[in-house]
Motif scaffolding. Sequence first.
Motif: not given
Length: 167
Positions: A27-35, A61-68, A70-81
């Motif tokens: 989602s645009p929101g998750k991409l904005a969080t990754a940024l 301009k980051c590689s696909t893996l780098v952006r993905a 940071w996206l994974a971090v954005a998606e995990a950030i509100n996941t309770p551990v």
Amino acid sequence: MSTPTPAPYTPPPELITAAEKALAQASPGKLATALTLYTCYGGVTGGRSAVTGAELPPFEKCSTLVRAGWLAVAEAINTPVASVAAVPAGPVGAPVVPPGQKPSIGRAVHYQDGNLVCAADITAVNPDGTVDLLVKPPREHTVNVSNVAEAPTASPKSGHWNWMPRV
């Protein structure tokens, strides 16, 4: 005698494909969080890689893996551990309600309709604490249900919603 330079890393094609898919579906929101997270990292490191010292490029301009990544971090950030010690005792397979979790628009939950567990999305959070849901019964058309209260316990209760158990 000089040390040979290691060959640059070439990620396997399946990693690139998975990263491209994750970025395309984000989602645009998750991409904005990754940024934002990437920008925070650069703020701490002075705009340089903490590994190589090279200047960090703009996120776009980051590689696909780098952006993905940071996206994974954005998606995990509100996941309770939960640590093993923090998991409350209960029957095996009993859902664990994440601490401090609050309903918000777009969150996926379960809705109990009699003995049927349905997937549902929160479409509104009402001032009284109830929510409106888009309920998705299996193999049936979706249904809008209003003013639904959360089940009083982690156990499902007909006509109520509850958080999906972590698997």
